[in-house]
Each structure stands twice: as structure tokens, then as C-alpha cells.
Design an enzyme around this catalytic site. Structure first.
Site, mmCIF file in Angstrom:
data_model
loop_
_atom_site.group_PDB
_atom_site.id
_atom_site.type_symbol
_atom_site.label_atom_id
_atom_site.label_comp_id
_atom_site.label_asym_id
_atom_site.label_seq_id
_atom_site.Cartn_x
_atom_site.Cartn_y
_atom_site.Cartn_z
ATOM 1 N N HIS A 44 0.966 -1.066 0.076
ATOM 2 C CA HIS A 44 0.008 -0.143 -0.027
ATOM 3 C C HIS A 44 0.802 1.302 0.139
ATOM 4 O O HIS A 44 1.951 1.266 0.370
ATOM 5 C CB HIS A 44 -0.913 0.211 1.247
ATOM 6 C CG HIS A 44 -1.947 -0.884 1.289
ATOM 7 N ND1 HIS A 44 -2.739 -1.201 2.099
ATOM 8 C CD2 HIS A 44 -2.120 -1.841 0.145
ATOM 9 C CE1 HIS A 44 -3.791 -2.196 1.946
ATOM 10 N NE2 HIS A 44 -3.454 -2.636 0.767
ATOM 11 N N GLU A 46 1.077 3.892 1.940
ATOM 12 C CA GLU A 46 1.639 4.398 3.150
ATOM 13 C C GLU A 46 3.014 3.728 3.426
ATOM 14 O O GLU A 46 3.874 4.349 3.851
ATOM 15 C CB GLU A 46 0.641 4.343 4.398
ATOM 16 C CG GLU A 46 -0.567 5.033 4.143
ATOM 17 C CD GLU A 46 -1.738 4.331 3.479
ATOM 18 O OE1 GLU A 46 -1.522 3.630 2.661
ATOM 19 O OE2 GLU A 46 -2.819 4.591 3.846
ATOM 20 N N CYS A 69 -5.631 1.892 6.015
ATOM 21 C CA CYS A 69 -6.349 0.990 6.055
ATOM 22 C C CYS A 69 -5.912 0.489 7.704
ATOM 23 O O CYS A 69 -5.138 0.710 8.281
ATOM 24 C CB CYS A 69 -6.026 -0.351 5.084
ATOM 25 S SG CYS A 69 -4.306 -0.848 5.341
ATOM 26 N N ARG A 178 -7.438 4.002 -22.100
ATOM 27 C CA ARG A 178 -7.476 2.520 -22.191
ATOM 28 C C ARG A 178 -6.449 2.126 -20.913
ATOM 29 O O ARG A 178 -6.521 1.198 -20.532
ATOM 30 C CB ARG A 178 -6.950 1.748 -23.316
ATOM 31 C CG ARG A 178 -8.039 1.723 -24.413
ATOM 32 C CD ARG A 178 -7.599 1.070 -25.908
ATOM 33 N NE ARG A 178 -8.646 1.009 -26.805
ATOM 34 C CZ ARG A 178 -8.269 0.395 -28.020
ATOM 35 N NH1 ARG A 178 -7.064 0.308 -28.348
ATOM 36 N NH2 ARG A 178 -9.308 0.500 -28.896
ATOM 37 N N THR A 190 -18.847 -6.295 -33.064
ATOM 38 C CA THR A 190 -17.697 -5.352 -33.045
ATOM 39 C C THR A 190 -16.494 -6.159 -33.433
ATOM 40 O O THR A 190 -15.588 -6.055 -34.291
ATOM 41 C CB THR A 190 -17.643 -4.464 -31.991
ATOM 42 O OG1 THR A 190 -18.773 -3.769 -31.820
ATOM 43 C CG2 THR A 190 -16.272 -3.541 -32.142
ATOM 44 N N ASP A 194 -14.676 -5.519 -36.754
ATOM 45 C CA ASP A 194 -13.481 -4.965 -36.591
ATOM 46 C C ASP A 194 -12.237 -5.687 -36.163
ATOM 47 O O ASP A 194 -11.067 -5.145 -36.930
ATOM 48 C CB ASP A 194 -13.605 -3.626 -35.456
ATOM 49 C CG ASP A 194 -14.485 -2.652 -35.491
ATOM 50 O OD1 ASP A 194 -15.078 -2.743 -36.721
ATOM 51 O OD2 ASP A 194 -14.906 -1.620 -35.006
ATOM 52 N N ARG A 201 -1.437 1.259 -27.057
ATOM 53 C CA ARG A 201 -0.304 1.028 -28.084
ATOM 54 C C ARG A 201 0.304 2.495 -28.075
ATOM 55 O O ARG A 201 1.106 3.013 -28.818
ATOM 56 C CB ARG A 201 -0.851 0.948 -29.351
ATOM 57 C CG ARG A 201 -1.109 -0.729 -29.456
ATOM 58 C CD ARG A 201 -1.520 -1.120 -30.906
ATOM 59 N NE ARG A 201 -2.480 -0.564 -31.488
ATOM 60 C CZ ARG A 201 -3.609 -0.721 -31.281
ATOM 61 N NH1 ARG A 201 -4.023 -1.650 -30.547
ATOM 62 N NH2 ARG A 201 -4.575 -0.204 -32.150
ATOM 63 N N ARG A 296 -25.122 -1.546 -30.339
ATOM 64 C CA ARG A 296 -25.958 -2.514 -29.839
ATOM 65 C C ARG A 296 -25.586 -2.457 -28.382
ATOM 66 O O ARG A 296 -26.541 -2.398 -27.330
ATOM 67 C CB ARG A 296 -26.125 -3.772 -30.567
ATOM 68 C CG ARG A 296 -27.008 -4.785 -29.664
ATOM 69 C CD ARG A 296 -27.309 -6.003 -30.507
ATOM 70 N NE ARG A 296 -27.714 -6.937 -29.424
ATOM 71 C CZ ARG A 296 -27.615 -8.452 -29.614
ATOM 72 N NH1 ARG A 296 -27.244 -8.736 -30.739
ATOM 73 N NH2 ARG A 296 -28.094 -8.959 -28.860
ATOM 74 N N SER A 300 -27.528 -1.156 -25.049
ATOM 75 C CA SER A 300 -27.901 -1.931 -23.844
ATOM 76 C C SER A 300 -27.659 -1.365 -22.550
ATOM 77 O O SER A 300 -28.202 -1.322 -21.553
ATOM 78 C CB SER A 300 -27.242 -3.345 -23.992
ATOM 79 O OG SER A 300 -27.538 -3.997 -25.062
HETATM 80 C C1 AOF Z 1 -4.226 1.874 2.279
HETATM 81 N N1 AOF Z 1 -3.392 2.246 1.391
HETATM 82 O O1 AOF Z 1 -2.563 2.162 -0.642
HETATM 83 C C2 AOF Z 1 -4.647 1.131 -0.406
HETATM 84 C C3 AOF Z 1 -5.658 1.067 0.428
HETATM 85 O O2 AOF Z 1 -5.963 -6.649 0.190
HETATM 86 P P1 AOF Z 1 -5.383 -5.818 1.021
HETATM 87 O O3 AOF Z 1 -5.048 -6.403 2.165
HETATM 88 O O4 AOF Z 1 -4.534 -5.356 0.262
HETATM 89 O O5 AOF Z 1 -6.303 -4.733 1.285
HETATM 90 C C4 AOF Z 1 -7.193 -4.014 0.280
HETATM 91 C C5 AOF Z 1 -8.032 -2.800 1.073
HETATM 92 O O6 AOF Z 1 -7.206 -2.050 1.267
HETATM 93 C C6 AOF Z 1 -8.925 -2.232 0.045
HETATM 94 O O7 AOF Z 1 -10.182 -2.461 -0.013
HETATM 95 C C7 AOF Z 1 -8.910 -0.746 0.517
HETATM 96 O O8 AOF Z 1 -9.694 -0.718 1.761
HETATM 97 C C8 AOF Z 1 -7.411 -0.629 1.033
HETATM 98 N N2 AOF Z 1 -6.834 0.070 0.178
HETATM 99 N N3 AOF Z 1 -5.419 1.280 1.745
HETATM 100 O O9 AOF Z 1 -4.186 2.037 3.469
HETATM 101 C C9 AOF Z 1 -3.389 1.940 0.033
HETATM 102 N N4 AOF Z 1 -4.441 0.772 -1.510
HETATM 103 ZN ZN ZN Z 2 -3.103 0.005 3.827
#
Ligand code: AOF
Ligand code: ZN
Length: 358
Positions: A44, A46, A69, A178, A190, A194, A201, A296, A300
């Protein structure tokens, strides 16, 4: 916080099932550590910022675009990490709707003696987090519908394959889009017309090509289609099909490296039930889809009220009466959606609309 939000843009589309979050650690007016959620979702933001700052994190202010988190997932809670690093103050933007967090992150920080300032620039931070927030709020991925329209309101000509409507700049902008979504979706029609690649790219961004999804009830996609021939190589290919699609086709496509997902047919029995498909995709952690199909599939999505953002790219090219009309006219777009951005790209006009908040 504005700088943190800009930094969080970096990995949008690449962190499923996590959102792309950013953290800046600031001490004595200097950035001493920065982090963005890594590709694939971990570590994450932090954690990355605290590791970069080391001892300098002590007494610093952390600017985080999402509440840190609080849960033991595949990594320890970020809130604990900020406390342990000696951070003094946390300024956070968006609230985290994940029930494992949802206020508990801030509570850990406060219990650890940190000052917490929540909901700073929450609306702005919500923009790069929009897929993640939509998935939690609506139990489906965010849907972006993009339509390139000729001056006379057409998107192509039946049986003529890919027709050039928009110019170079708009086309590159599409590839940039994208690179920022987790999936692109088209219909079998499609694909047949296509034979597209649906990859990103742009030089340097090729590895950001998203999952390619085709709605193909009867699995009639040709085995030599580009999406089948390149399944898994530059990008994954997922075919969504009806439960009674021929078993021989299923086996051949699996062998070619495609992924398959069954879905019920829609009530009219002509296509597949979109709301359920989106719900199933969200359950796998998918947060955003760019719909680039024909009229189409566009109809939808519009008909089922499943479009969160609509992008209409209008070109000066004339197609003529044998063209396929676009699923929505600019006038209808203006009445059903709110215009959020508008750009001029060479001879083309690129208008972005958002759902009118209900
Ligand atoms: C943070 N910092 O950079 C992100 C967070 O599956 P895990 O353990 O990685 O947890 C996923 C959850 O962590 C996600 O649903 C969201 O609540 C949080 N994402 N939290 O502190 C981060 N990407
Ligand atoms: Zn986290």
C-alpha cells in the site's frame, strides 16, 4: 493534498482489486517520503512512503488520498505502520467504504496519539478513486461508454470493418484512457466487424493494456480473431457467454488462452444480462470498464442505466445514409448526463459527461 491526488493518478487501472492511493510525508515543509499503491495492489501507499522516509517520518505529516487501512490483509494495517513510524499528523481525503476499514483506520491513528484531519479535498481525491468507490457503492464496476461519432451521427458502416472517424490526437487519447481502466468491453458484432486488438499502444504504456472482454453469447468468435490469437500475451481476453454455448467452442477457446465466464441471457433472449455480468465482474474485484463496442452494446448499457461516464467524440467526417447511427445523440447526452469536460483535439471534439447524481 493536491500533489498527493495527482500522484495517486499514476497507478489508476493497475492496482485491482485495490484502488490507486497516494501518500506524501512532509516534514519541515519538505517531502520526505512518497508512495503510491504498487501495481497489483501491494504494498500500500503508506508502506512505500514510510519505508522511503525512514527516520525522517518521525514527526512528519502524512497526506493520504484514502483513509489508511485498519485490517490485516496480505500486509499489516497502514494505520499501525504510520503510528509505528512516529508520524505526528495524518491529513486524509476520501473515506474508505471497505467495511474492514470504514472509520477504523482513523480510530487507530487517534488512539496512537496522532492528529487526524479527515475529508480534506475528498471530492477531488474521489476522481482517481472513482472506480473503486463505484464498485463499493453500486456493487458493479464503473462504466465509461465511449462513442466516436461522424458529423452525420454515425459510428461506422455495416460490413465495412473499422472506419476511421476520429483523428490522431483523439485516437491517442483513447489509448490513454485504455491505460487507466481495468477492462475494455465490446460485443461479438464489433469483434467480427473490426477484429480489434483493444490494447494500449502508446509508447511506454504498452504494459498497461487492460483486460479485454467480449460479450459473445454463442461463442462464435473466430479462432483467428486477434483477441483470441493474442489472448494472455499482450493482454488477457475474457469471453462472456450463455450457459448453453457449444462445448467444443468452449474447449477450443480455453486452449487458445482465453478466459470464459458464463452469464444468463437477457429477458429478450438476444443478448446477455448486463447487470448480472457487471455484478459478477465486480465480485472478482474489477472496478472499471471502458465500453468501446458498437451501437447495440452501447444501447444495452444506456437502456439499463449502467453508464457512469459517457465520452462522445465528434468528428467532421461524413459517413452517409448507409451508416450505423450512434446509440445516443449529443442532444440526448446533454439532457441525460452532465457535461464535465470538453476538449478540442485537432478537428475532433471530445466531450465527457457524467451521470446526473440521483
Ligand atoms: C491503504 N493504502 O495504498 C490502499 C488501500 O487486500 P489488501 O490487504 O491489500 O487490502 C485491500 C484494501 O485496502 C482495499 O479494499 C482498501 O480498503 C485498502 N486500500 N489502503 O491504506 C493503500 N490501496
Ligand atoms: Zn493499507
Amino acid at each position: 493534498m493536491a500533489a498527493a491526488i495527482r500522484y495517486s493518478e499514476r497507478h489508476v487501472g493497475l492496482t485491482a482489486t485495490n484502488p490507486s492511493v497516494a501518500t506524501l510525508l512532509v516534514r519541515d515543509g519538505r517531502v520526505v517520503g512518497r508512495g503510491v499503491t504498487a501495481r497489483g495492489g501491494r504494498p500500500h501507499a503508506e508502506r512505500v512512503a514510510v519505508d522511503e522516509a525512514g527516520e525522517a517520518a518521525r514527526g512528519a505529516t502524512a497526506y493520504v488520498t484514502l483513509e489508511p487501512c485498519a485490517h490485516h490483509g496480505r500486509t499489516p494495517p497502514c494505520a499501525d505502520g504510520l503510528v509505528a513510524a512516529g508520524v505526528a499528523r495524518v491529513v486524509s481525503a476520501a473515506a474508505d467504504p471497505d467495511p474492514r476499514v470504514d472509520g477504523k483506520g482513523h480510530a487507530i491513528l487517534r488512539a496512537g496519539g496522532l492528529t487526524v484531519l479527515p475529508r480534506v479535498m475528498a471530492a477531488e481525491a474521489g476522481e482517481p478513486l472513482s472506480g473503486y468507490l463505484t464498485r463499493h457503492a453500486r456493487k458493479r464496476p464503473e462504466v465509461i461508454l465511449k462513442i466516436a461519432v461522424s458529423r452525420d451521427g454515425m459510428i461506422g458502416v455495416e460490413g465495412r470493418g473499422q472506419v476511421a472517424i476520429t483523428g490522431t490526437i483523439a485516437n491517442r487519447q483513447t489509448h490513454l484512457l485504455r491505460s487507466r481502466v481495468e477492462a475494455i468491453m465490446i460485443g461479438a458484432g464489433t469483434l467480427r466487424e473490426d477484429d480489434p486488438m483493444l490494447t494500449c499502444r502508446l509508447p511506454g504504456l504498452e504494459s498497461r493494456s487492460p483486460l479485454r472482454i467480449v460479450l459473445d453469447p454463442d461463442l462464435c468468435v473466430p479462432q483467428d480473431a486477434q483477441l483470441v490469437a493474442t489472448a494472455g500475451k499482450p493482454a488477457r481476453t475474457l469471453l462472456v457467454h450463455a450457459p448453453n454455448a457449444p462445448e467444443t467452442r468452449r474447449r477450443a477457446l480455453l486452449e487458445a488462452g482465453c478466459e470464459l465466464q458464463p452469464a444468463e441471457r437477457d429477458p429478450e433472449g438476444t443478448g446477455l444480462a448486463l447487470p448480472e455480468i457487471l455484478e459478477d465482474l465486480a465480485a472478482t474485484g474489477l472496478s472499471s470498464i471502458l465500453v468501446e463496442g458498437g451501437s447495440r452494446i452501447a444501447r444495452s448499457f444506456l437502456h439499463n442505466d449502467l453508464v457512469d461516464r459517457l465520452i462522445l467524440v465528434s468528428s467532421p467526417v461524413e459517413i452517409g445514409a448507409d451508416g450505423v447511427p450512434a446509440a445516443i445523440t449529443p442532444a440526448e447526452a446533454r439532457s441525460q448526463f452532465a457535461l464535465s469536460r470538453h476538449y478540442v483535439f485537432g478537428a475532433d471534439r471530445w466531450a465527457e459527461y457524467v451521470r446526473r447524481s440521483a
